[in-house]
Design a protein around this motif. Structure first.
Motif, PDB file in Angstrom:
ATOM      1  N   LYS A 194     -37.926   5.274   3.865  1.00 30.97           N
ATOM      2  CA  LYS A 194     -36.702   5.916   4.369  1.00 30.97           C
ATOM      3  C   LYS A 194     -35.521   5.818   3.413  1.00 30.97           C
ATOM      4  CE  LYS A 194     -38.022   5.128   9.190  1.00 30.97           C
ATOM      5  NZ  LYS A 194     -37.576   4.684  10.528  1.00 30.97           N
ATOM      6  N   TRP A 229     -36.643  11.801   5.631  1.00 34.55           N
ATOM      7  CA  TRP A 229     -37.779  11.072   5.061  1.00 34.55           C
ATOM      8  C   TRP A 229     -39.094  11.812   5.333  1.00 34.55           C
ATOM      9  CZ3 TRP A 229     -38.579   7.483   1.576  1.00 34.55           C
ATOM     10  CH2 TRP A 229     -39.835   6.861   1.523  1.00 34.55           C
ATOM     11  N   ASP A 230     -39.268  12.292   6.551  1.00 35.10           N
ATOM     12  CA  ASP A 230     -40.485  13.035   6.883  1.00 35.10           C
ATOM     13  C   ASP A 230     -40.600  14.295   6.033  1.00 35.10           C
ATOM     14  OD1 ASP A 230     -41.177  11.155   8.765  1.00 35.10           O
ATOM     15  OD2 ASP A 230     -40.443  12.308  10.481  1.00 35.10           O
ATOM     16  N   THR A 244     -41.930  13.423   2.619  1.00 33.72           N
ATOM     17  CA  THR A 244     -43.208  12.710   2.498  1.00 33.72           C
ATOM     18  C   THR A 244     -44.367  13.383   3.222  1.00 33.72           C
ATOM     19  OG1 THR A 244     -42.609  11.313   4.397  1.00 33.72           O
ATOM     20  CG2 THR A 244     -42.082  10.465   2.198  1.00 33.72           C
ATOM     21  N   ASP A 245     -44.096  14.289   4.134  1.00 36.81           N
ATOM     22  CA  ASP A 245     -45.162  14.954   4.885  1.00 36.81           C
ATOM     23  C   ASP A 245     -45.595  16.223   4.152  1.00 36.81           C
ATOM     24  OD1 ASP A 245     -46.823  15.608   7.267  1.00 36.81           O
ATOM     25  OD2 ASP A 245     -45.408  17.278   7.393  1.00 36.81           O
ATOM     26  N   ASP A 270     -34.668   9.695   9.457  1.00 40.20           N
ATOM     27  CA  ASP A 270     -36.095   9.886   9.718  1.00 40.20           C
ATOM     28  C   ASP A 270     -36.535  11.309   9.401  1.00 40.20           C
ATOM     29  OD1 ASP A 270     -36.491   7.280  10.516  1.00 40.20           O
ATOM     30  OD2 ASP A 270     -36.246   7.707  12.652  1.00 40.20           O
ATOM     31  N   ALA A 271     -35.701  12.296   9.783  1.00 42.97           N
ATOM     32  CA  ALA A 271     -36.066  13.690   9.558  1.00 42.97           C
ATOM     33  C   ALA A 271     -36.141  14.000   8.068  1.00 42.97           C
ATOM     34  CB  ALA A 271     -35.061  14.617  10.241  1.00 42.97           C
ATOM     35  N   SER A 296     -44.657  19.540   5.815  1.00 40.56           N
ATOM     36  CA  SER A 296     -43.231  19.853   5.739  1.00 40.56           C
ATOM     37  C   SER A 296     -42.846  20.316   4.337  1.00 40.56           C
ATOM     38  CB  SER A 296     -42.403  18.627   6.120  1.00 40.56           C
ATOM     39  OG  SER A 296     -42.662  18.233   7.458  1.00 40.56           O
TER      40      SER A 296
END
Length: 248
Positions: free
Chosen positions: A175, A125-126, A129-130, A122-123, A133
């Motif tokens: 993900k 992937w974020d 995509t964020d 999750d970290a 970030s």
């Protein structure tokens, strides 16, 4: 790090790395022709380079293609260089308009890199995509605008507000995988675009991140250094909370 220095100590292995630097994605047969030794001997040298993560491979049909993985070298260099860098140096770039006239079919990549990051799926992937970030760990840009979704568009902006890069995600598997265009605004006003992919594979407490770049136009081979710096900064940011914004 010991495995890297061991791998680099042999002139035959340095020859193989030089060959992949000049032309990535070569087969065992092509690399064997460069050295005065048996096919088995070359395989052993490639095995040492793979163990040191200096070479990564991709199999397509009957063929196995070999790629120089510059990231471990970048991380080794940054171990001594990064503390001496007070801040990223600004680079003057032009605002360019990219064009993209290619299909979405991905075959053999021109460039490939892998790294292992101690983080959750999750970290990672974020982080990929964020927009907030992305800007936090990018080695040159301080702002990213847009959305990392199919049909969306992302734009990386330099501190002076000029565009550095645009990407349009073409296929997103949550993900796991992101395929996107790569439209550089720093190679010239008529610079053609290309394609890239991020692949995430959870492996226990780590995630393996593979970066693939397809259809790199002639004259744009320098993107490999940019990928190495990006991956090194991303890994540091996720593992320590501090990005490695080392200037090009």
């Amino acid at each position: 790090m010991d495995s890297i220095f061991k791998a680099l100590a042999d002139p035959a292995r340095r020859t193989l790395l030089d060959a992949l630097r000049q032309r990535d994605g070569q087969t065992l047969q092509e690399l064997t022709e460069l050295l005065d030794m048996t096919r088995f001997g070359v395989m052993k040298h490639l095995g040492v380079l793979e163990d040191a993560e200096l070479v990564v491979t991709k199999k397509e049909g009957r063929f196995k293609y070999h790629y120089l993985n510059a990231l471990p070298l970048q991380q080794t260099i940054d171990r001594w260089i990064e503390p001496m860098l007070a801040k990223p140096a600004a680079r003057a770039v032009l605002t360019l308009k990219a064009t993209l006239e290619r299909t979405n079919t991905m075959t053999k990549p021109d460039f490939m890199m892998q790294t292992f990051i101690r983080c959750t799926q999750d970290a990672l992937w974020d982080a990929l995509t964020d927009p907030g970030s992305m800007a936090a760990y990018h080695f040159m840009c301080d702002r990213v605008e847009g959305e990392a979704r199919e049909g969306g568009e992302l734009t990386w902006l330099l501190p002076d507000g000029n565009k550095m890069l645009s990407q349009r995600p073409t296929k997103v598997t949550p993900k796991t995988r992101i395929e996107a265009t790569f439209e550089p605004h720093f190679f010239g006003p008529d610079a053609p675009g290309s394609k890239m992919a991020f692949i995430i594979e959870p492996q226990g407490p780590f995630c393996k991140l593979t970066i693939e770049h397809y259809d790199i136009p002639a004259g744009q081979e320098g993107v490999s250094e940019g990928w190495a710096r990006l991956a090194a900064s991303l890994k540091s940011w996720l593992e320590t909370g501090t990005a490695m914004k080392a200037p090009m």
